[in-house]
Design an enzyme around this catalytic site. Sequence first.
Site, PDB file in Angstrom:
ATOM      1  N   ASP A 168      -2.175   3.744  15.959  1.00 19.34           N
ATOM      2  CA  ASP A 168      -2.986   3.341  15.466  1.00 19.34           C
ATOM      3  C   ASP A 168      -3.493   2.503  16.706  1.00 19.34           C
ATOM      4  O   ASP A 168      -2.592   2.365  17.783  1.00 19.34           O
ATOM      5  CB  ASP A 168      -1.800   1.438  14.572  1.00 19.34           C
ATOM      6  CG  ASP A 168      -2.706   0.198  14.475  1.00 19.34           C
ATOM      7  OD1 ASP A 168      -3.599   0.871  13.203  1.00 19.34           O
ATOM      8  OD2 ASP A 168      -3.842   0.088  14.876  1.00 19.34           O
ATOM      9  N   GLY A 179       2.128   0.282   9.061  1.00 16.52           N
ATOM     10  CA  GLY A 179       3.351   1.555   9.135  1.00 16.52           C
ATOM     11  C   GLY A 179       3.717   1.745   7.671  1.00 16.52           C
ATOM     12  O   GLY A 179       4.958   2.223   7.753  1.00 16.52           O
ATOM     13  N   SER A 180       3.069   1.635   6.726  1.00 17.69           N
ATOM     14  CA  SER A 180       4.295   1.803   5.259  1.00 17.69           C
ATOM     15  C   SER A 180       4.113   2.970   4.715  1.00 17.69           C
ATOM     16  O   SER A 180       4.596   3.548   4.540  1.00 17.69           O
ATOM     17  CB  SER A 180       3.757   0.615   4.183  1.00 17.69           C
ATOM     18  OG  SER A 180       1.993   0.223   3.730  1.00 17.69           O
ATOM     19  N   SER A 193       1.088  -1.197   0.008  1.00 18.24           N
ATOM     20  CA  SER A 193       0.098   0.070  -0.053  1.00 18.24           C
ATOM     21  C   SER A 193       0.716   1.162   0.009  1.00 18.24           C
ATOM     22  O   SER A 193      -0.009   2.526   0.064  1.00 18.24           O
ATOM     23  CB  SER A 193      -1.157   0.127   0.907  1.00 18.24           C
ATOM     24  OG  SER A 193      -0.221  -0.075   2.339  1.00 18.24           O
ATOM     25  N   LYS A 212      -9.026   6.268   3.044  1.00 22.00           N
ATOM     26  CA  LYS A 212      -9.202   4.860   1.693  1.00 22.00           C
ATOM     27  C   LYS A 212     -10.777   5.105   2.522  1.00 22.00           C
ATOM     28  O   LYS A 212     -11.427   5.354   3.393  1.00 22.00           O
ATOM     29  CB  LYS A 212      -8.587   3.989   2.603  1.00 22.00           C
ATOM     30  CG  LYS A 212      -9.016   2.426   1.199  1.00 22.00           C
ATOM     31  CD  LYS A 212      -9.116   1.477   2.171  1.00 22.00           C
ATOM     32  CE  LYS A 212      -7.720   0.336   2.712  1.00 22.00           C
ATOM     33  NZ  LYS A 212      -6.979  -0.162   1.750  1.00 22.00           N
TER      34      LYS A 212
END
Lengths: 313, 1005
Positions: free
Chosen positions: A84, A55-56, A25, A165
């Site tokens: 998160d 964490g991307s 992602s 998203k």
Amino acid sequence: MGKSSKDKRDLYYRKAKEQGYRARSAFKLLQLNEQFHFLDDPNLKRVVDLCAAPGSWSQVLSRKLFTEDPDKENTKDKKIIAVDLQPMSPIDNVITLQADITHPKTLAKILELFGNEKADFVCSDGAPDVTGLHDLDEYVQQQLIMSALQLTTCILKTGGTFIAKIFRGRDIDLLYSQLGFLFKRVICAKPRSSRGTSLEAFIVCMDYSPPKNWFPELDVNKSVTEFFEGCMVTKDESSNDILPAWVEEDRVIAEFMSCGGLDSYDSDATYHIDDDLSSNIAKISLDPVQMPTNPPYKKALELKRSGKLTRAI
Amino acid sequence: MKEISHHGPGLCVKFYDEFVYAGYGPYIEQYNYKSGELINRCRVFRKNKVHGISISSNGYILAYGARSAAVCSLSDISDNVSILQEERLLAEWITCGEFSADGNKVFLLTCYNKVIISDIIGTIIGVKTIKGERSILYSGSIKPFSDELVYISAGTVMGGVLVWNLYEESIVHNLKGHEGSIFYSTISDNGKYLASCSDDRSIRLWDLKTGAELTIGWGHTARIWNLKFFQDDRKIISVSEDCTCRVWDIIVDEDGKSVLLQQSNIYEVHQIKNVWGVDVNSDHMIAVTSGNDGRLKITDLIQTSRTGKETGSFSIQKIQDELDIPFEKGEIIKGFQWFSFGLIAVTSFGKILKYGDVNKKWTLELEDKRFSSFVIVSGISSKNIAIFMNNKADILLLRFDAVGNLQLSSDYNIKGLKKSTNCLVSIFDRKSIILLLESPNPRDRLIFLKIDNYNLDILQEFRFNRPDNFVTTCMEAFEDYILLGSRFSTIGIFNLKGSDVDPYLIRKLTPGDTITSVSFVEIEKKLPIFSVTNRDGYFNFITIDLKRSSCKRVHFSVLHSNKVSKGFLEGAYIDDKNQYITYGFKSSLFYMYNETNCYEIMSEPCGGAHRQWNLFPDGRGFVLVYIKASDLHYRKIREPRFPAVLKNGLHGREIRDISILKSQPYKNGYLFCTASEDTTVRLSHFDQDTGDITNYWLQRKHVSGLQRCKFINHHLMISCSAREELFLWDIDQDSSSRPYISTRATLPTSSDIPDLRIMDFDVKFLLNSDSFLLATVYSDSVIKVWSFDEATNKFALLIEGRYETCCLLNVKLESVAKQLYLITTPTDGHVVVYNITDYIPYELADNFQFLLENFNECKTLPLPNYITKFLVHQSGIKTFCTDSESLPRTIKIFTGGDDNAIAMNILKVDADSLGIISSSSSFIEDAASSTITSISLFDKNRKLMMTSVDQLVKVWDVTGDDLVPIDKRYTTIADTGSLDVVTLEDSSTLSLIGGVGISLWKLAF
């Protein structure tokens, strides 16, 4: 599907592994940025990544804001906060908070870290577990966005950017309509790295400008609807005495924009190892960067593997 | 546009009086569960689906789903087509709704753990909540114990179940133990227990008083969606993503201290995947379930004891004790035959025993030492004849009367066999039966004995040469022919009236080995059709022209070919409702399965691989007799007391493509195919007036999720999917009972381990022929053009090439001005046109519609460069259709994209260069708010129908320069992804729209 066949089917998966991203992602954010350049703004200082695990996106933010900034002086007053509920392994230049985005304490903590200054940019790549009930899944996703938006309205500076998203299902036009009350421009963007077969897309909300006379305030006892009261034209206005009758709600179709350019990899295509495009990719299979986390049904899987769930009746 | 019928996920079900109320899409459907009759279908919501139903003691019904709720009287549901005026719309998702104990109030629990209390007409009385808890809920339930005491159990996403007191607004328990989101929680009527289930796939039972976790139930292999206490809170039923419903007994030990959840039964009730709703009628002990497949299923929870004791087990010791005669050491049951009066069995020491089904007593019928150690028992139950054979070709025939008294016995020794190890029997005609004796020696002949079924005389003997590699496994008699199934998937046909001493052979019918049954089904076009099953799961319907056949050549054709989903297939038959029923084993489990409508009828654990078993017809049911761990067991399988299904479903997952067989109507409607994400293709029928769907076949040849299916002429259909699978199917409609569908050809793959997806295909037929040109496009940007030859059933590759590297989504073959164009749409938003006229060994017929052979050499050529491409959409073109008829030398291209847009481009063919020029276009950028998934031209290509993922169906007028919207409707089919349109003789139009479910629409403008 074996490891190598997945590599072949999905070039972004492979590229993510090569470039050290925790998930494919990362390319979605990179391609969104190719279109909108929000991360290339030298004045971008304070950014928040919501629902950040694994964490991307934080990795992309870290590289864009720190690694790729030639002016090291400039990076001094930059700050990335990743939030998160799940724990996250550390990322350079990113402050990770294990916290609930709906809780006022989280808000206070972020503002404290930012020295009481507001954020320039907030993003969320979060998605709930999908049940298969399309209407429920879409609703929960929209609620997740609204929760992220609640926090965002409390921390985002006027003129700031919010991206999240979305799933483009039956009520997406309802969400576009609601976002229109908070941002001057709302665009639905689909990066090429997001599969064409998936309902996934991203809302890019630019130029935050909340209604005057509306002051967001996080309160654990307030529902999302109550939070946005006075900000959005919501259906609940009629009366508190009777259950409101059905009305057709305002729906808006947001502008659509494909991101990533037609020359970028196609997430729906099957590539061959000898394709020119992918010639730089080593022919050996790589291990995933981030191993899968413990699923809640781990014990059930163990029982199944040991033959304890076989059908005897 | 009007929706005639809707088939899709059923989210909730409820028993009340003699009815089942089912939340079915935006409707409530009311069924009489005894007759199966649909009483009424009432629309309760405009857009939302009914997720839950509650019925009050004073005759009101509450429906809720998403943010909608409606209350009305039960008679309103029975008498009206719609109660939309009652629909209310809340600000938040309604997780649960319930009436108060006295029925005068309604509680609505929202996903933010808030309860709105209103009266029946919707006046809000109060809003209750608990402070500081507002995380979203996936589930919750309301338990009104009395007018004063109401408990709420709320399933959070963090693994906890919050139990709170509604009126006191106080937390009673926060039950922690589960992992992952709680998908359901419910409190028992007696207030003792709370049961919950979560993403961790366990069911947990809690003590409601103390909040202690009492026990955990493991068993489901996927997520559990719903739970229900029944039978005075002594049992729980659960339904799951794994397609099963399971019954759990709550077992409390004597001192009441420990509690166990013991799984007592498993029923496979729905197709992949998800069972959403469940209710139990404890009086009748039946369950009703609803699933994503759109099926409403009734399950008998006391299948083996409903009409008395329908099972029995006997150890050899028990039989011996009852008979009071000494058995030898190691004496065991060697064989058995069931009759309407009971069971005849033989022991390893030649004792022939009888078990009377009426008096439940064992008696010794006779003893014959010749039938010791090796004995085979068979018989004809309907004629009350039992047959015993040993390995020395001695046979003993016994005939009983209706109550089991021995009437006659005869025995014979058959000469000419060195040894006899196989004996099969079948009814021959009204007066006689036919017996086969087979030797293990391949040189011994096969002997058939025709035996009078009254006096047991041998009327005639037939001897045939035994073919090579022939080991008989099953027998069927038809007219003067005997059909034997064998190993190596071989059928031998023996003509008793002819002079041949050799049988006619059909070899290698399927890839499997042992044929387990051959049975006559019906006569079609004067020829018999047989159903053939293979132990490896394959089954066929074949028609044989027996009179024209000989030992040299058998005239037969395969009408139908398919495979069961898993396990071994032992036999099959057509039942009195014209449904195909299969039976066999799934590891140690014997099953009977309704193949037509795809549900399990019964199952029985029968032990390991060397089991001895037989299924005997018994009245209108069957009796399964088997030996497990040397004990003899029987189980009667009765006709179900209640209808097994109230509504049949279609697919449990998304329907990716739909194709209607438009060339001719079929039984007041049309046949159609659906291609689903569940890897299957279905052949079904819809009634054009009622919209009712009849299932015929579920084809399981694909192993990956389907992309496309399309009828290419009046009897051929093509389907394609991932793993480079493309099959050509042949549909036979000559039988009045049912259509048949068989695989005619398979497209060659580019490698042994194919991982490409075939995204789309198109065909162009040769004039007056079943041969055609096929274009296929792939996920690696490859384009291939093939010829299919009807005589050889083979594909030959004519053109191969690659566009770029992006995935190709669609392809069409269009002919204009004697040129053949291949048009494809990649994910890059372009329309790409190739001229392939000079690359194929065909030329176009005068009307451009067909091809003619030009007898050029047939070889594979590289794909030429495209002659033009132009950008239409920002990203992938999901769907397109073309029209080259209306105007000469032009091609109209209609496209729908991922970018919410639809477009019409008119291409002109330049008269001199035969090149293509884009001449005009119309582009609607906001045709939908989401991806446009399917478009189709209709009304002589004057109108265009469109579906999009935002669940809109739109119709456009395409006669002018611009696309003009005419009509717009909301569809309740989620993930709307496919459509097909057929115009009827009265020029009205019907359309099938598919996604998660399917709906039939009637269009009239």
